[in-house]
Design a protein around this motif. Structure first.
Motif, PDB file in Angstrom:
ATOM      1  N   THR A 300       0.865  -1.194   0.080  1.00 14.81           N
ATOM      2  CA  THR A 300      -0.138   0.064   0.111  1.00 14.81           C
ATOM      3  C   THR A 300       0.910   1.321   0.050  1.00 14.81           C
ATOM      4  O   THR A 300       1.668   1.263   0.906  1.00 14.81           O
ATOM      5  CB  THR A 300      -0.764  -0.005   1.328  1.00 14.81           C
ATOM      6  N   ASP A 301       0.741   2.225  -1.040  1.00 10.84           N
ATOM      7  CA  ASP A 301       1.347   3.282  -0.907  1.00 10.84           C
ATOM      8  C   ASP A 301       1.100   4.197   0.209  1.00 10.84           C
ATOM      9  O   ASP A 301      -0.086   4.561   0.595  1.00 10.84           O
ATOM     10  CB  ASP A 301       0.868   3.959  -2.153  1.00 10.84           C
ATOM     11  N   GLU A 303       1.340   7.334   0.725  1.00 11.79           N
ATOM     12  CA  GLU A 303       0.448   8.767   0.263  1.00 11.79           C
ATOM     13  C   GLU A 303      -0.894   8.216   0.218  1.00 11.79           C
ATOM     14  O   GLU A 303      -1.972   9.023   0.570  1.00 11.79           O
ATOM     15  CB  GLU A 303       0.959   9.105  -0.986  1.00 11.79           C
ATOM     16  N   ASP A 304      -1.349   6.842  -0.279  1.00 13.46           N
ATOM     17  CA  ASP A 304      -2.619   6.583  -0.496  1.00 13.46           C
ATOM     18  C   ASP A 304      -3.247   6.252   0.870  1.00 13.46           C
ATOM     19  O   ASP A 304      -4.349   6.784   0.901  1.00 13.46           O
ATOM     20  CB  ASP A 304      -2.730   5.152  -1.456  1.00 13.46           C
ATOM     21  N   THR A 308      -6.394   8.093   2.465  1.00 11.40           N
ATOM     22  CA  THR A 308      -7.377   7.321   2.849  1.00 11.40           C
ATOM     23  C   THR A 308      -7.934   7.858   4.479  1.00 11.40           C
ATOM     24  O   THR A 308      -9.376   7.962   4.594  1.00 11.40           O
ATOM     25  CB  THR A 308      -7.214   5.655   2.787  1.00 11.40           C
TER      26      THR A 308
END
Length: 348
Positions: A300-301, A303-304, A308
């Protein structure tokens, strides 16, 4: 410090990702009232009666505080297990760290630092004209302290969270003393544990903060502990009236809130393990003895994940600002219902 060291640190911020372009270190904490802040590791609760103590201190603020701070020193000494005269009041734990380095590190000298760990250590070393020498945080107690003016240990370590073995830490302190290296132990989060403080041990300087355990970062109260010549240097270099009257009164009150401390330790330990079990179903989570958990986001990035969480009204700490972490996030341990919101937002 001199103007050249300050200018050099600011210039380093242009290329060093762990320092801002203004030469300052990034930290957690969000001032957005619409976000639930998991980025700062402060207790979401404060000891009962603290507001009243703070308000009552207003009248005493009309005069300079007693620069000896006898009540605060007595309460702090009892809490960590040292003598009151060994306590040096400061405006927060970071000022205690700076005071320790100002009185121990000369221009050109080397300071042994753990990594990843609190970014302010390297900044303060550079402000004194010293040179940071980084060692893996889990190997620093095995490092050779000789040829270093100071060694720093963060116990429990931030951001990884684990406490060092007490016997191994004392043995390292003895090796530092034998070779004439000052050992600075940052115990900002040690109050969340039952582990013993190194306060009062010969050759050791301890920095303590009331920010974390008592949830009062804006009051700015802390202290250093030293012995012998190191204590004399701390006491001489300390600013007059280094702690406000309100901070001294609140600190005295907090350090005597035994029931609150016991309840906090129990809640944090219970919630931390519950959160770790859930987070570990998706992420690689560091073991922790502190009021926070750090984890590798894996596929999982970062930044993402931050985005979220923000969409769910939650602020997380981007742990990539710590040295040797490139895909990590840190989260605080808060109240059970707040922790549930975090776990739901992260889909674990």
């Amino acid at each position: 410090m001199d103007p050249d060291t300050v200018a050099a640190l600011r210039a380093a911020g242009e290329t060093d990702p762990h320092i801002g372009t203004d030469g300052r270190v990034p930290h957690g904490s969000s001032d957005d009232p619409d976000l639930l802040d998991f980025s700062a590791n402060t207790n979401p609760r404060v000891p009962p009666g603290t507001r009243e103590v703070f308000a009552a201190a207003f009248d005493t603020a009309r005069s300079y505080p007693n620069d000896g701070y006898p009540d605060f020193r007595a309460a702090a000494a009892e809490f960590v297990g040292c003598e009151p005269e060994e306590v040096v009041p400061t405006a927060g734990g970071l000022e205690a760290i700076r005071l320790a380095m100002q009185t121990s590190v000369r221009t050109g000298e080397s300071v042994l630092l753990p990594a990843p760990s609190f970014g302010e250590y390297a900044r303060e070393v550079r402000l004194q004209g010293g040179e940071p020498a980084f060692v893996d945080h889990d190997a620093i107690l095995d490092a050779d302290p000789d040829d270093h003016a100071m060694a720093v240990v963060c116990n429990p370590n931030n951001p990884t969270g684990e406490c060092y073995d007490a016997d191994a830490l004392r043995a390292f302190a003895d090796r530092c003393r034998e070779v004439g290296t000052t050992l600075l132990v940052d115990e900002a989060f040690l109050g969340f544990t039952d582990e013993p403080s190194l306060s009062g041990r010969e050759g050791v300087l301890v920095a303590r903060s009331l920010t974390k355990l008592f949830g009062l970062p804006g009051v700015r109260m802390g202290f250093a502990v030293g012995t012998g010549g190191a204590l004399d240097r701390l006491a001489t270099a300390r600013r007059a009236w280094s702690m406000s009257a309100a901070a001294a009164a609140v600190g005295t009150h907090c350090y005597r809130a035994d029931e609150f401390v016991a309840e906090t330790r129990e809640r944090v330990a219970r919630e931390r393990e519950r959160m770790r079990d859930r987070l570990a179903t998706r992420f690689d989570v560091f073991p922790s003895d502190a009021p926070f958990l750090s984890f590798d986001t894996g596929d999982t990035d970062v930044e993402d994940l931050l985005a979220t969480a923000r969409e769910a009204g939650i602020a997380l700490r981007d742990a990539r600002t710590f040295r040797r972490l490139d895909s990590h996030v840190r989260v605080a341990v808060r109240r059970p219902d707040e922790n549930d919101r975090l776990l739901e937002a992260l889909d674990v």
